[in-house]
Write an enzyme that holds these catalytic residues in place. Structure first.
Site, PDB file in Angstrom:
ATOM      1  N   PRO A 166      -9.863   1.458   9.585  1.00 43.86           N
ATOM      2  CG  PRO A 166     -10.215   3.777   9.608  1.00 43.86           C
ATOM      3  CD  PRO A 166      -9.347   2.695  10.193  1.00 43.86           C
ATOM      4  CG  ASP A 167     -12.606   0.413   2.906  1.00 40.86           C
ATOM      5  OD1 ASP A 167     -11.643   0.993   2.370  1.00 40.86           O
ATOM      6  OD2 ASP A 167     -13.469  -0.202   2.265  1.00 40.86           O
ATOM      7  CG  PHE A 168      -7.675   4.613   3.798  1.00 38.41           C
ATOM      8  CD1 PHE A 168      -7.271   5.360   2.718  1.00 38.41           C
ATOM      9  CD2 PHE A 168      -7.056   3.397   4.055  1.00 38.41           C
ATOM     10  CE1 PHE A 168      -6.262   4.901   1.891  1.00 38.41           C
ATOM     11  CE2 PHE A 168      -6.047   2.936   3.231  1.00 38.41           C
ATOM     12  CZ  PHE A 168      -5.651   3.684   2.145  1.00 38.41           C
ATOM     13  NE  ARG A 169      -8.220   2.647  -2.120  1.00 42.95           N
ATOM     14  CZ  ARG A 169      -7.565   3.434  -2.982  1.00 42.95           C
ATOM     15  NH1 ARG A 169      -8.201   4.330  -3.675  1.00 42.95           N
ATOM     16  NH2 ARG A 169      -6.275   3.295  -3.138  1.00 42.95           N
TER      17      ARG A 169
ATOM     18  CG  HIS B 281      -3.383  -0.740  -3.958  1.00 41.58           C
ATOM     19  ND1 HIS B 281      -4.682  -0.669  -3.550  1.00 41.58           N
ATOM     20  CD2 HIS B 281      -3.434  -1.123  -5.269  1.00 41.58           C
ATOM     21  CE1 HIS B 281      -5.487  -0.988  -4.552  1.00 41.58           C
ATOM     22  NE2 HIS B 281      -4.747  -1.287  -5.601  1.00 41.58           N
TER      23      HIS B 281
ATOM     24  CG  ASN C 283     -16.235  -8.493   0.727  1.00 39.59           C
ATOM     25  OD1 ASN C 283     -15.470  -7.988   1.538  1.00 39.59           O
ATOM     26  ND2 ASN C 283     -16.939  -7.769  -0.107  1.00 39.59           N
TER      27      ASN C 283
ATOM     28  CB  CYS D  32      16.860  11.870   2.082  1.00 31.20           C
ATOM     29  SG  CYS D  32      18.193  10.834   1.496  1.00 31.20           S
TER      30      CYS D  32
ATOM     31  CG  ASN E 114      -5.455  -4.368   3.034  1.00 34.01           C
ATOM     32  OD1 ASN E 114      -6.289  -3.751   2.384  1.00 34.01           O
ATOM     33  ND2 ASN E 114      -5.732  -5.469   3.707  1.00 34.01           N
TER      34      ASN E 114
ATOM     35  CB  SER F 284     -16.419  -4.526  -2.388  1.00 25.64           C
ATOM     36  OG  SER F 284     -16.859  -4.725  -1.065  1.00 25.64           O
TER      37      SER F 284
ATOM     38  CB  CYS G 194      19.239  10.666  -3.744  1.00 22.13           C
ATOM     39  SG  CYS G 194      18.875   9.906  -2.143  1.00 22.13           S
TER      40      CYS G 194
ATOM     41  CG  ASP H 131      -2.703  -3.193   6.709  1.00 21.38           C
ATOM     42  OD1 ASP H 131      -2.035  -4.211   6.479  1.00 21.38           O
ATOM     43  OD2 ASP H 131      -3.939  -3.157   6.562  1.00 21.38           O
TER      44      ASP H 131
HETATM   45 ZN   LIG Z   1      17.982  11.530  -0.784  1.00 23.04          ZN
END
Ligand SMILES: [Zn+2]
Length: 258
Positions: A40-43, A127, A226, A160, A110, A202, A138, A112
């Protein structure tokens, strides 16, 4: 293409011709290319992810540093969706165009990693991406494979292996700068392309939304694919309001047919 309407055949033809005539083609993709993969377009409101918490409360850098356990708990449904998603015909068609030399770079909003998983090269994740994580103490970077599986199965906060610090997925949270090197490359490639194909976005999220303007300034032409109107439609040669997973393979097939 016997079953397609005349209008659709015409628009596929126009888009394919523009791609064939151009020398340096760049694609700019957003959430709409991944919705056919079940992401889904999570925004967007109503997608469920932003409804329990305000994104600023959990998906900001301050919130992550203050309470990483809460962040990872919140991220879990999204991570599960991303982990199970597979590239769809739109991602695969772009790879075909790229392999045949018709598409240089893919700039994506995206996180993903589906372009890369589909086999695309030269992908700029402006992004950030869920494909790697970085230690907040670190700064060592780790590939997500294995680490994410463990987190998805047990919902435990990843640490880590070297110093025990908390790992943060390399996605851009609120309050965070875009990855500088990637952004500079995205800007440069937008300024030197002669065709930009805008897919499934968009163009509402800055600064990515201004990349088509850099392309236009250089004299590039635009194709917009679109579901919804974008501010740049009036400047585009071709505007297509079709399902990306249906139309992009058809355009690619037409380009590749010679
Ligand atoms: Zn670390």
């Amino acid at each position: 293409m016997a079953n397609l309407s005349k209008a659709k055949v015409k628009i596929i033809h126009q888009a394919a011709n523009l791609i064939k005539e151009s020398h340096h083609v760049v694609a700019l993709t957003g959430a709409g290319i991944s919705t056919p993969s079940g992401i889904p377009d999570f925004r967007s409101p109503g997608s469920g992810l932003w409804t329990r918490y305000s994104p600023m409360e959990v998906a900001s850098l301050t919130a992550f540093r203050y309470d990483p356990e809460h962040f990872y708990e919140w991220l879990h449904p999204l991570a599960l969706t991303l982990f199970n998603a597979r590239p769809n015909p739109a991602h695969l068609a772009l790879v075909k165009l790229q392999s045949a030399g018709y598409l240089a770079t893919i700039i994506t909003q995206n996180i993903d990693g589906l372009h890369t998983r589909a086999g695309a090269k030269d992908v700029l994740d402006v992004h950030g991406t869920m494909s790697t994580l970085t230690c907040i103490d670190c700064f060592k970077q780790f590939p997500a494979e294995g680490i994410l599986q463990e987190y998805i199965s047990h919902c435990t906060t990843p640490h880590c292996r070297d110093c025990g610090g908390i790992l943060k997925p390399d996605v851009i949270l609120y309050e965070e700068q875009l990855p500088v090197k990637t952004w500079i490359k995205a800007e440069e490639t937008s300024r030197k392309c002669d065709l930009m194909i805008i897919i499934g976005t968009s163009l509402e999220v800055m600064p990515s939304a201004k990349l088509p303007v850099f392309a236009l300034e250089h004299g590039a032409r635009l194709i917009v694919i679109n579901r919804f109107e974008t501010y740049i439609d009036v400047r585009a040669e071709v505007v297509i309001r079709e399902d990306v997973a249906d139309i992009i393979p058809k355009i690619a097939a037409e380009v590749l047919s010679g």
